[in-house]
Design an enzyme around this catalytic site. Structure first.
Site, PDB file in Angstrom:
ATOM      1  N   HIS A 100       6.302   4.593  -6.627  1.00 22.20           N
ATOM      2  CA  HIS A 100       5.400   3.504  -7.004  1.00 22.20           C
ATOM      3  C   HIS A 100       4.440   4.045  -8.069  1.00 22.20           C
ATOM      4  O   HIS A 100       4.172   5.253  -8.110  1.00 22.20           O
ATOM      5  CB  HIS A 100       4.515   3.041  -5.846  1.00 22.20           C
ATOM      6  CG  HIS A 100       5.219   2.549  -4.626  1.00 22.20           C
ATOM      7  ND1 HIS A 100       5.773   3.388  -3.690  1.00 22.20           N
ATOM      8  CD2 HIS A 100       5.403   1.293  -4.159  1.00 22.20           C
ATOM      9  CE1 HIS A 100       6.289   2.671  -2.702  1.00 22.20           C
ATOM     10  NE2 HIS A 100       6.077   1.400  -2.962  1.00 22.20           N
ATOM     11  N   ASP A 103       1.616   6.101  -6.630  1.00 19.68           N
ATOM     12  CA  ASP A 103       1.959   7.417  -6.081  1.00 19.68           C
ATOM     13  C   ASP A 103       1.756   8.528  -7.102  1.00 19.68           C
ATOM     14  O   ASP A 103       1.497   9.670  -6.735  1.00 19.68           O
ATOM     15  CB  ASP A 103       3.444   7.483  -5.676  1.00 19.68           C
ATOM     16  CG  ASP A 103       3.863   6.384  -4.748  1.00 19.68           C
ATOM     17  OD1 ASP A 103       3.032   5.960  -3.930  1.00 19.68           O
ATOM     18  OD2 ASP A 103       5.028   5.946  -4.841  1.00 19.68           O
TER      19      ASP A 103
END
EC number: 5.3.1.5
Length: 436
Positions: A100, A103
């Site tokens: 993501h 992240d």
């Protein structure tokens, strides 16, 4: 690059079933040919960036337990995290990874600055991909953690949140395309509702449909060749999720004419939370023509929430990969370990051991599934059970050549009195156990 995080651990190798080395594969030999294809090409393993490198070890009743040298909201830490991540991918010999946006880069005070940080880390990833040969299975956007998404993203009552989510997804698709990602995933973590007292269901469904249509249109406009995937998930965190399971997602796609544009990324843990088996969701996706990819993990069956544990049940994996192989195997999808360590598993080598065990379990399951298919161990009895439909009359009834009256007349004229036949469930369960 050796970051020192994993000490002097060398690249994980296949040592065979007799090995007792916890840092070796016992069943996953990437070059072993099964059903005409290398195991690595069948399984297409990916490591999830979020659970392995971004999750601090918290749960609903306790905070951080992991202490990682890259924790901290700076680009310097983000690059150290990437260094360790690609070192681990290389040690495992995992061909893919997934992430993501949240992240891999720290959140900034403005959208533009957050986007610039994502571009910077994408350049860093591109260099590492080039040096290691590791590829991006899929990218996605985190549209659920920040408080702005507390009432959903695409389904939010505030059009500005819808717009912010759209801009975020556009940026993440751009980065995924730049990194030659093979898929793009949308998971509506908060696309659902807690109470109907403040929810307009029809409006929110229309918003979700419009959002996905915008994504599909953009994919074609920029020439992104990857597959758009939706990841079904029931309940958690909202009481009523709009992407509850494969059947629900398919109904949504049909409503908005997207069933030929979007496929599903199915997670084992989410299937269980929806009251299904993993193989049910896989088989249904195959039957509906929307099977794409899988997130591999397991739940604790005594717990009522998504525990995201690494897989260790070979019979479950055999039944899952049986359905994957029946679907023709992965095309652009693969096996992403959407799984995390237990919060007590503090050592760096625990990260490696967890993935090694999961990869071995999946390899054993796939090899068992391939043997069952080759031997027609399940397909033979299945074909026999439905053999009557191959008769001329069976075909006539299904093809529209018989009216309801004609079918009823034949039953009377032929004095048809069907006798029940055994479904042989226990026999088939025993057949599966012979292969695992």
């Amino acid at each position: 690059m050796n970051t020192g995080f994993f000490g002097d651990i060398k690249k994980i190798k296949y040592e065979g079933p007799e090995s007792t080395n916890p840092l070796a594969y016992r069943f996953y030999n990437p070059d072993e040919v099964v059903a005409g294809k290398r195991l690595e090409d069948h399984l297409r393993f990916a490591v999830a960036y979020w659970h392995s490198f971004a999750w601090p070890g918290g749960d609903p009743f306790g905070g951080q337990t992991f202490e990682r040298p890259w924790f901290g909201d700076t680009m310097e830490n983000a690059k150290l995290k990437a260094d360790v991540a690609f070192e681990m991918f290389s040690l495992l010999g995992a061909p893919y990874y997934c992430f993501h946006d949240a992240d891999v880069r720290p959140e900034a005070s403005t959208f533009a600055e957050s986007a610039a940080r994502l571009d910077e880390i994408a350049d860093y990833f591109a260099d590492k991909q080039k040096k290691t040969g590791i590829k991006l299975l899929w990218g996605t956007a985190n549209l659920f953690s920040h408080r702005r998404f507390m009432s959903g993203a695409a389904t939010n009552p505030d059009p500005d949140v819808f717009a912010y989510a759209a801009a975020t997804v556009k940026k993440c698709i751009d980065v995924t395309k730049r990194l030659k990602g093979e898929n793009y995933v949308l998971w509506g973590g908060r696309e659902g509702y807690e109470t109907l007292l403040n929810t307009d269901l029809k409006r929110e469904q229309e918003q979700a449909g419009r959002f996905l249509s915008l994504v599909v249109d953009y994919k074609h406009r920029i020439g992104f060749k990857g597959t758009i995937l939706i990841e079904p998930k029931p309940q958690e965190p909202t009481k009523h999720q709009y992407d509850y399971d494969v059947a629900t997602v398919y109904g949504f796609l049909k409503k908005f004419g997207l069933e030929n544009e979007v496929k599903v990324n199915i997670e084992q843990g989410h299937a269980i939370l929806a009251g299904h088996s993993f193989e049910h969701e896989l088989a249904l996706a195959n039957a509906l023509g929307i099977f794409g990819s899988i997130d591999m993990n397991r739940n604790d069956y005594q717990s009522g929430w998504d525990t995201d544990q690494f897989p260790n049940n070979v019979p479950e994996m055999a039944l899952a990969y049986y359905q994957v192989l029946q679907a023709g195997g992965f095309k652009t999808g693969g096996t992403n370990f959407d799984a995390k360590l237990r919060r007590q598993s503090l050592d760096p080598q625990d990260l490696l051991i967890a993935h090694i065990g999961g990869m071995d379990c999946c390899a054993r399951g796939l090899k068992a599934a391939a043997r069952m298919i080759e031997d027609k161990a399940l397909s033979g009895p299945l074909e026999e059970r439905y053999a009557g439909w191959k008769s001329a009359e069976g075909k006539a009834m299904l093809s529209g050549k018989r009216t309801l009256e004609e079918i009823a007349e034949r039953v009377v004229k032929k004095k048809i009195e069907p006798q029940p036949k055994s479904g042989r469930q226990e026999f088939l369960e025993n057949v599966v156990n012979r292969y695992v």
